[in-house]
Design an enzyme around this catalytic site. Structure first.
Site, PDB file in Angstrom:
ATOM      1  N   CYS A  87      50.321  28.133  83.248  1.00 24.85           N
ATOM      2  CA  CYS A  87      49.726  28.026  81.921  1.00 24.85           C
ATOM      3  C   CYS A  87      49.235  26.597  81.656  1.00 24.85           C
ATOM      4  O   CYS A  87      48.249  26.187  82.243  1.00 24.85           O
ATOM      5  CB  CYS A  87      50.703  28.551  80.873  1.00 24.85           C
ATOM      6  SG  CYS A  87      49.851  29.079  79.391  1.00 24.85           S
ATOM      7  N   HIS A 186      53.250  33.119  82.202  1.00 22.33           N
ATOM      8  CA  HIS A 186      54.574  32.464  82.235  1.00 22.33           C
ATOM      9  C   HIS A 186      55.553  33.269  83.083  1.00 22.33           C
ATOM     10  O   HIS A 186      56.324  34.075  82.539  1.00 22.33           O
ATOM     11  CB  HIS A 186      55.131  32.355  80.813  1.00 22.33           C
ATOM     12  CG  HIS A 186      54.534  31.256  80.008  1.00 22.33           C
ATOM     13  ND1 HIS A 186      55.129  30.022  79.853  1.00 22.33           N
ATOM     14  CD2 HIS A 186      53.380  31.195  79.324  1.00 22.33           C
ATOM     15  CE1 HIS A 186      54.375  29.255  79.091  1.00 22.33           C
ATOM     16  NE2 HIS A 186      53.301  29.951  78.755  1.00 22.33           N
ATOM     17  N   GLU A 188      58.254  32.426  84.323  1.00 21.26           N
ATOM     18  CA  GLU A 188      59.655  32.010  84.096  1.00 21.26           C
ATOM     19  C   GLU A 188      60.277  32.737  82.902  1.00 21.26           C
ATOM     20  O   GLU A 188      61.464  32.599  82.652  1.00 21.26           O
ATOM     21  CB  GLU A 188      59.722  30.479  83.907  1.00 21.26           C
ATOM     22  CG  GLU A 188      59.299  29.947  82.542  1.00 21.26           C
ATOM     23  CD  GLU A 188      57.788  30.005  82.274  1.00 21.26           C
ATOM     24  OE1 GLU A 188      57.032  30.538  83.106  1.00 21.26           O
ATOM     25  OE2 GLU A 188      57.383  29.508  81.204  1.00 21.26           O
TER      26      GLU A 188
HETATM   27  N1  GLN Z   1      47.179  26.388  75.271  1.00 24.58           N
HETATM   28  C1  GLN Z   1      48.108  25.538  75.939  1.00 24.58           C
HETATM   29  C2  GLN Z   1      47.430  24.285  76.467  1.00 24.58           C
HETATM   30  O1  GLN Z   1      46.281  24.088  76.275  1.00 24.58           O
HETATM   31  C3  GLN Z   1      48.811  26.232  77.079  1.00 24.58           C
HETATM   32  C4  GLN Z   1      49.706  27.312  76.539  1.00 24.58           C
HETATM   33  C5  GLN Z   1      50.907  27.575  77.381  1.00 24.58           C
HETATM   34  O2  GLN Z   1      51.240  26.833  78.308  1.00 24.58           O
HETATM   35  N2  GLN Z   1      51.600  28.612  77.019  1.00 24.58           N
HETATM   36  O3  GLN Z   1      48.085  23.511  77.092  1.00 24.58           O
END
Ligand code: GLN
EC number: 4.3.3.6
Length: 205
Positions: A87, A186, A188
């Site tokens: 992410c 995610h 995890e």
């Molecule tokens: N939108 C977040 C960012 O720009 C990432 C979101 C996340 O890691 N759940 O870092």
């Protein structure tokens, strides 16, 4: 959190600037790795792999700047450190961020030849979970439960070296390039740790 256990398998760091650190540490330990929480460049020495968690990439970039953390990760990556970005971690690994304004002037790790767009699946309220088939992680008939939270979209793959191992809604959502692994979601946050096991294997190969 505990952690380093010299008798255990490979030593994997979890970058702990911000975000889902404890969950990754637990997933890695359950996958047979010894875990080191990493906050300073010197703590990268001796690692087989590093997880860059989800959270908020713009916050991480600002926290990393004073100690030049991402420059240090980049040097270790260039020297062969395996890195798994999830992410926000994917955003930090991407060579190119389509909407980079909030990250402008800040270092990223880079190295993954993709273009990502932040928050492109929508806001926190648009978070979703999907059953995701992932190639190469074992048990092909059992999809991985993938949790997307303000996730980045991989808009473009820029190298033939990038292997797409999972797709959702017409976009790649998990990719591998050499010793780099990245996911929009995610892994995890569920108790199915096959992607962590895959990374532990990658880090030791
Ligand atoms: N939108 C977040 C960012 O720009 C990432 C979101 C996340 O890691 N759940 O870092």
């Amino acid at each position: 959190m505990t952690v380093e256990d010299v008798s255990a398998g490979p030593l994997i760091g979890v970058l702990a600037l911000q975000g889902a650190v404890a969950e990754h540490a637990a997933a890695l330990q359950a996958s047979g790795a010894a875990v080191r929480i990493v906050r300073r460049p010197a703590e990268l020495d001796g690692l087989d792999g590093l997880v860059v968690p989800g959270g908020e990439s713009t916050a991480m970039a600002r926290i990393a700047a004073p100690v030049k953390m991402f420059e240090a990760v980049r040097e270790h990556r260039e020297a062969g450190l395996a890195v798994f970005g999830t992410c926000a971690g994917l955003i930090l690994l991407a060579e190119s961020v389509a909407d980079a304004q909030a990250l402008e002037g800040f270092e990223r790790i880079r190295g993954l030849d993709v273009v990502v767009r932040r928050n492109a699946y929508g806001s926190q309220l648009n978070s979703f979970t999907t059953e995701l088939p992932v190639q190469g992680i074992g048990e092909p008939d059992r999809p991985l439960e993938a949790v997307f939270i303000r996730a980045p979209v991989i808009e473009e793959i820029r190298s033939a070296d990038v292997e797409v191992i999972a797709e959702a809604q017409g976009h790649p959502v998990a990719v591998r390039q050499g010793r780099l692994l990245a996911a929009s979601f995610h892994p995890e946050l569920t108790s199915d740790y096959r992607l962590h096991q895959y990374f532990v294997g990658l880090a030791t190969s």
